[in-house]
Design a protein around this motif. Structure first.
Motif, PDB file in Angstrom:
ATOM      1  N   UNK A   6       0.510  -0.885   0.355  1.00  0.00           N
ATOM      2  CA  UNK A   6       0.037   0.253   0.038  1.00  0.00           C
ATOM      3  C   UNK A   6       0.743   1.238   0.119  1.00  0.00           C
ATOM      4  N   UNK A   7       2.201   1.455  -0.117  1.00  0.00           N
ATOM      5  CA  UNK A   7       3.945   2.227  -0.046  1.00  0.00           C
ATOM      6  C   UNK A   7       3.569   2.448  -1.433  1.00  0.00           C
ATOM      7  N   UNK A  32      11.772   4.933 -11.273  1.00  0.00           N
ATOM      8  CA  UNK A  32      10.573   3.716 -11.478  1.00  0.00           C
ATOM      9  C   UNK A  32       9.337   4.130 -10.714  1.00  0.00           C
ATOM     10  N   UNK A  33       7.804   4.229 -10.388  1.00  0.00           N
ATOM     11  CA  UNK A  33       6.945   4.277  -9.275  1.00  0.00           C
ATOM     12  C   UNK A  33       6.481   3.574  -9.526  1.00  0.00           C
ATOM     13  N   UNK A  34       5.646   2.868  -8.269  1.00  0.00           N
ATOM     14  CA  UNK A  34       5.054   1.502  -8.557  1.00  0.00           C
ATOM     15  C   UNK A  34       4.371   1.684  -6.893  1.00  0.00           C
ATOM     16  N   UNK A  35       2.919   0.620  -6.897  1.00  0.00           N
ATOM     17  CA  UNK A  35       2.917   1.092  -5.845  1.00  0.00           C
ATOM     18  C   UNK A  35       2.797  -0.581  -5.410  1.00  0.00           C
ATOM     19  N   UNK A  36       3.362  -0.475  -3.651  1.00  0.00           N
ATOM     20  CA  UNK A  36       3.673  -2.242  -3.360  1.00  0.00           C
ATOM     21  C   UNK A  36       2.740  -2.686  -3.034  1.00  0.00           C
ATOM     22  N   UNK A  37       2.966  -4.319  -4.142  1.00  0.00           N
ATOM     23  CA  UNK A  37       1.648  -5.233  -3.850  1.00  0.00           C
ATOM     24  C   UNK A  37       1.257  -5.897  -4.189  1.00  0.00           C
ATOM     25  N   UNK A  38       0.619  -4.729  -5.357  1.00  0.00           N
ATOM     26  CA  UNK A  38      -0.222  -4.386  -6.306  1.00  0.00           C
ATOM     27  C   UNK A  38       0.424  -5.429  -7.337  1.00  0.00           C
ATOM     28  N   UNK A 137      14.019   6.366  -4.157  1.00  0.00           N
ATOM     29  CA  UNK A 137      14.057   7.842  -3.807  1.00  0.00           C
ATOM     30  C   UNK A 137      13.065   8.405  -3.224  1.00  0.00           C
ATOM     31  N   UNK A 138      11.849   7.980  -2.688  1.00  0.00           N
ATOM     32  CA  UNK A 138      10.640   8.078  -2.065  1.00  0.00           C
ATOM     33  C   UNK A 138       9.961   7.050  -1.908  1.00  0.00           C
ATOM     34  N   UNK A 139       9.176   7.338  -0.586  1.00  0.00           N
ATOM     35  CA  UNK A 139       8.616   5.739   0.039  1.00  0.00           C
ATOM     36  C   UNK A 139       7.005   7.134   0.513  1.00  0.00           C
ATOM     37  N   UNK A 140       5.996   7.413  -0.052  1.00  0.00           N
ATOM     38  CA  UNK A 140       4.868   7.023   0.067  1.00  0.00           C
ATOM     39  C   UNK A 140       3.858   6.686   0.251  1.00  0.00           C
ATOM     40  N   UNK A 147      -4.993   2.944  -4.627  1.00  0.00           N
ATOM     41  CA  UNK A 147      -5.369   1.415  -3.737  1.00  0.00           C
ATOM     42  C   UNK A 147      -6.444   1.107  -4.500  1.00  0.00           C
ATOM     43  N   UNK A 148      -7.376   1.787  -4.450  1.00  0.00           N
ATOM     44  CA  UNK A 148      -8.442   1.526  -5.048  1.00  0.00           C
ATOM     45  C   UNK A 148      -8.398   0.704  -6.553  1.00  0.00           C
ATOM     46  N   UNK A 149      -7.409   1.850  -7.313  1.00  0.00           N
ATOM     47  CA  UNK A 149      -7.663   1.421  -8.531  1.00  0.00           C
ATOM     48  C   UNK A 149      -5.984  -0.132  -8.953  1.00  0.00           C
ATOM     49  N   UNK A 150      -5.517   0.358  -8.196  1.00  0.00           N
ATOM     50  CA  UNK A 150      -4.249  -1.012  -7.614  1.00  0.00           C
ATOM     51  C   UNK A 150      -3.328  -0.176  -8.548  1.00  0.00           C
ATOM     52  N   UNK A 151      -2.574   1.053  -8.857  1.00  0.00           N
ATOM     53  CA  UNK A 151      -1.687   1.805 -10.014  1.00  0.00           C
ATOM     54  C   UNK A 151      -1.494   2.609  -9.120  1.00  0.00           C
TER      55      UNK A 151
END
Ligand code: ZN
Length: 160
Positions: A6-7, A32-38, A137-140, A147-151
């Motif tokens: 979820x980060x 590279x930017x991604x949603x962890x766990x999806x 570089x960043x974790x937010x 989360x609802x979209x998964x990306x």
């Protein structure tokens, strides 16, 4: 903040093969930017990034089996020249797609001859062990919408 489910994680990476050849890199581009766990990343790479914080670097080594799988010789096929559009210039590295009953498959042209071409349907990184040098570089926190979209949102415009 630690990378985890979820980060949203932004990470620079360099990808090399067993012999040190540079295969891919985010250098000179946006991280590279991604949603962890999806399922946005190779699972093994995501596991390697788990728990990392901004500013941290690590090396993540993946065996081919945990990356893009083994190279399947059966996905390498020979196609006659008349199976391609007449005006198509066949050159090694060109990607062509072929439709069959099972859907569309993408092939890379690996060899061209008078009579046609040899095509490889494997992922370009199939059969290779991958070595990622990552630099977080960043974790937010992801937004509820992400989360609802998964990306991740806000990197590139995308259709919904
Ligand atoms: Zn979206």
């Amino acid at each position: 903040m630690k990378a985890g489910h979820g980060k949203v994680v932004r990470v620079h990476y360099r990808l090399t093969g067993d012999d040190g050849t540079l295969l891919d890199s985010s250098e000179g581009q946006e991280p590279l930017t991604y949603l962890h766990g999806y399922d946005g990343l190779l699972p093994g790479l995501e596991r390697g990034l788990e728990g990392m914080e901004a500013g941290q670097r690590a090396r993540v080594d993946l065996l081919a089996a945990d990356a893009y799988g083994p190279h399947d010789p059966e996905a390498v096929i020979r196609a006659a020249r008349d199976q391609f559009p007449e005006d198509l210039v066949l050159t090694p590295g060109l990607e062509v797609s072929a439709r069959s009953d099972e859907g569309t498959m993408t092939f890379r042209v690996v060899e061209v001859s008078e009579g046609g071409a040899v095509l490889d349907g494997n992922h370009p990184l199939a059969g290779q062990n991958l070595h990622f040098d990552v630099n977080v570089v960043e974790v937010r926190e992801a937004t509820a919408e992400e989360i609802a979209h998964g990306h991740v949102h806000g990197v590139h415009d995308h259709e919904h």
